[in-house]
Each structure stands twice: as C-alpha cells, then as structure tokens.
Design a protein around this motif. Structure first.
Motif, PDB file in Angstrom:
ATOM      1  N   GLU A   1      -2.183  16.353   0.057  1.00 55.24           N
ATOM      2  CA  GLU A   1      -3.246  17.421  -0.051  1.00 55.24           C
ATOM      3  C   GLU A   1      -4.842  16.145  -1.116  1.00 55.24           C
ATOM      4  O   GLU A   1      -4.210  15.484  -1.879  1.00 55.24           O
ATOM      5  CB  GLU A   1      -3.386  18.547  -1.249  1.00 55.24           C
TER       6      GLU A   1
ATOM      7  N   HIS B   1      -7.043  19.431   8.014  1.00 52.42           N
ATOM      8  CA  HIS B   1      -7.916  20.467   7.501  1.00 52.42           C
ATOM      9  C   HIS B   1      -8.994  20.059   6.685  1.00 52.42           C
ATOM     10  O   HIS B   1      -8.351  19.634   5.997  1.00 52.42           O
ATOM     11  CB  HIS B   1      -7.327  21.865   7.137  1.00 52.42           C
TER      12      HIS B   1
ATOM     13  N   PHE C   1     -11.601  21.798   4.318  1.00 50.69           N
ATOM     14  CA  PHE C   1     -12.905  22.577   3.920  1.00 50.69           C
ATOM     15  C   PHE C   1     -14.168  22.546   2.356  1.00 50.69           C
ATOM     16  O   PHE C   1     -13.164  21.355   1.739  1.00 50.69           O
ATOM     17  CB  PHE C   1     -11.851  23.844   3.546  1.00 50.69           C
TER      18      PHE C   1
ATOM     19  N   ARG D   1     -17.180  16.054  11.275  1.00 46.96           N
ATOM     20  CA  ARG D   1     -16.391  15.864  11.859  1.00 46.96           C
ATOM     21  C   ARG D   1     -16.192  15.171  13.303  1.00 46.96           C
ATOM     22  O   ARG D   1     -15.102  14.750  13.949  1.00 46.96           O
ATOM     23  CB  ARG D   1     -17.139  17.386  12.719  1.00 46.96           C
TER      24      ARG D   1
ATOM     25  N   SER E   1      -8.864  17.951   1.971  1.00 44.35           N
ATOM     26  CA  SER E   1      -8.599  17.385   3.442  1.00 44.35           C
ATOM     27  C   SER E   1      -6.947  17.950   2.956  1.00 44.35           C
ATOM     28  O   SER E   1      -6.073  17.770   1.902  1.00 44.35           O
ATOM     29  CB  SER E   1      -8.679  16.095   2.799  1.00 44.35           C
TER      30      SER E   1
ATOM     31  N   TYR F   1     -13.475  21.052   9.215  1.00 43.25           N
ATOM     32  CA  TYR F   1     -13.219  21.238  10.720  1.00 43.25           C
ATOM     33  C   TYR F   1     -11.237  22.212  10.103  1.00 43.25           C
ATOM     34  O   TYR F   1     -10.872  21.159   9.295  1.00 43.25           O
ATOM     35  CB  TYR F   1     -12.793  19.852  11.522  1.00 43.25           C
ATOM     36  N   ASP F   2     -10.038  22.066  11.695  1.00 47.43           N
ATOM     37  CA  ASP F   2      -9.225  22.708  11.653  1.00 47.43           C
ATOM     38  C   ASP F   2      -9.105  22.331  12.525  1.00 47.43           C
ATOM     39  O   ASP F   2      -9.032  22.479  14.053  1.00 47.43           O
ATOM     40  CB  ASP F   2      -9.767  24.555  11.074  1.00 47.43           C
ATOM     41  N   GLU F   3      -8.186  20.965  12.859  1.00 44.33           N
ATOM     42  CA  GLU F   3      -7.251  20.657  13.617  1.00 44.33           C
ATOM     43  C   GLU F   3      -5.256  20.477  13.528  1.00 44.33           C
ATOM     44  O   GLU F   3      -4.918  22.007  12.577  1.00 44.33           O
ATOM     45  CB  GLU F   3      -7.586  19.413  14.134  1.00 44.33           C
ATOM     46  N   ARG F   4      -5.207  19.967  14.517  1.00 47.03           N
ATOM     47  CA  ARG F   4      -3.392  20.778  14.305  1.00 47.03           C
ATOM     48  C   ARG F   4      -3.121  19.951  12.952  1.00 47.03           C
ATOM     49  O   ARG F   4      -2.346  20.789  12.302  1.00 47.03           O
ATOM     50  CB  ARG F   4      -2.957  20.067  15.645  1.00 47.03           C
TER      51      ARG F   4
ATOM     52  N   ASP G   1     -15.979  25.710   5.765  1.00 51.53           N
ATOM     53  CA  ASP G   1     -14.740  25.096   7.293  1.00 51.53           C
ATOM     54  C   ASP G   1     -15.301  24.219   7.131  1.00 51.53           C
ATOM     55  O   ASP G   1     -16.302  24.156   7.985  1.00 51.53           O
ATOM     56  CB  ASP G   1     -13.660  25.745   8.152  1.00 51.53           C
TER      57      ASP G   1
END
Length: 89
Positions: A39, A15, A17, A66, A29, A9-12, A7
C-alpha cells in the motif's frame, strides 16, 4: 475541492483511489501480489492540490492515471512541478 472520495482505477491486482479532505488530496495505491501486498499513500499539500487542478480537471487526472498508472502519474506530476510526500506500508 470539497471533501469527497473517488476511485481512479480498480484492476485485478491494482487499485488506485483518492479523497479530498480540507482542500488536500490523498491517493492510495493498493497492489496485490503473489508473495506480498503493498500500500502506498500519496499526500498533497493544499497548494499542490490547487496547482494540479488548475492544470487539469479531476476527470482528466483520472485519465492520466489510468493510461500511465503510477509511473505515468508521477511523471506528469514531476513534469508540472507538483510535489507530494509518500509512505509505503
């Protein structure tokens, strides 16, 4: 790089990975919006994967992503002559 998933980042609503498979990196993405979701897949050849990680470590690449998100990542890749192909779903 050995085969693995990671991963970034995973934000609201976003994402990012990735995974290494057979020496090649693929990033995914995901963006979630009010009207629609999207996507995007970034595929890197083995040579460009090796070139990228001869410049930075995986942890440093994650920090670049990030900090600048996709635009910052793409700028870093372009500035360093690293090519990729992408597909949008």
């Amino acid at each position: 790089m050995k085969d693995c998933k990671f991963d970034i980042y995973d934000e609201r609503y976003v994402h990012l990975f990735g995974e290494f498979k057979n020496g090649c990196m693929q990033l995914t993405s995901l963006i979630f919006g009010e009207d629609r979701d999207s996507e995007m897949i970034y595929d890197f050849s083995k040579a460009d994967t090796e070139k990228l990680f001869s410049l930075v470590s995986l942890e440093d690449f994650k920090k670049i992503c990030r900090t600048g998100h996709l635009l910052g990542m793409e700028k870093f890749l372009k500035d360093n002559g690293i090519r990729w192909s992408s597909f949008v779903y």
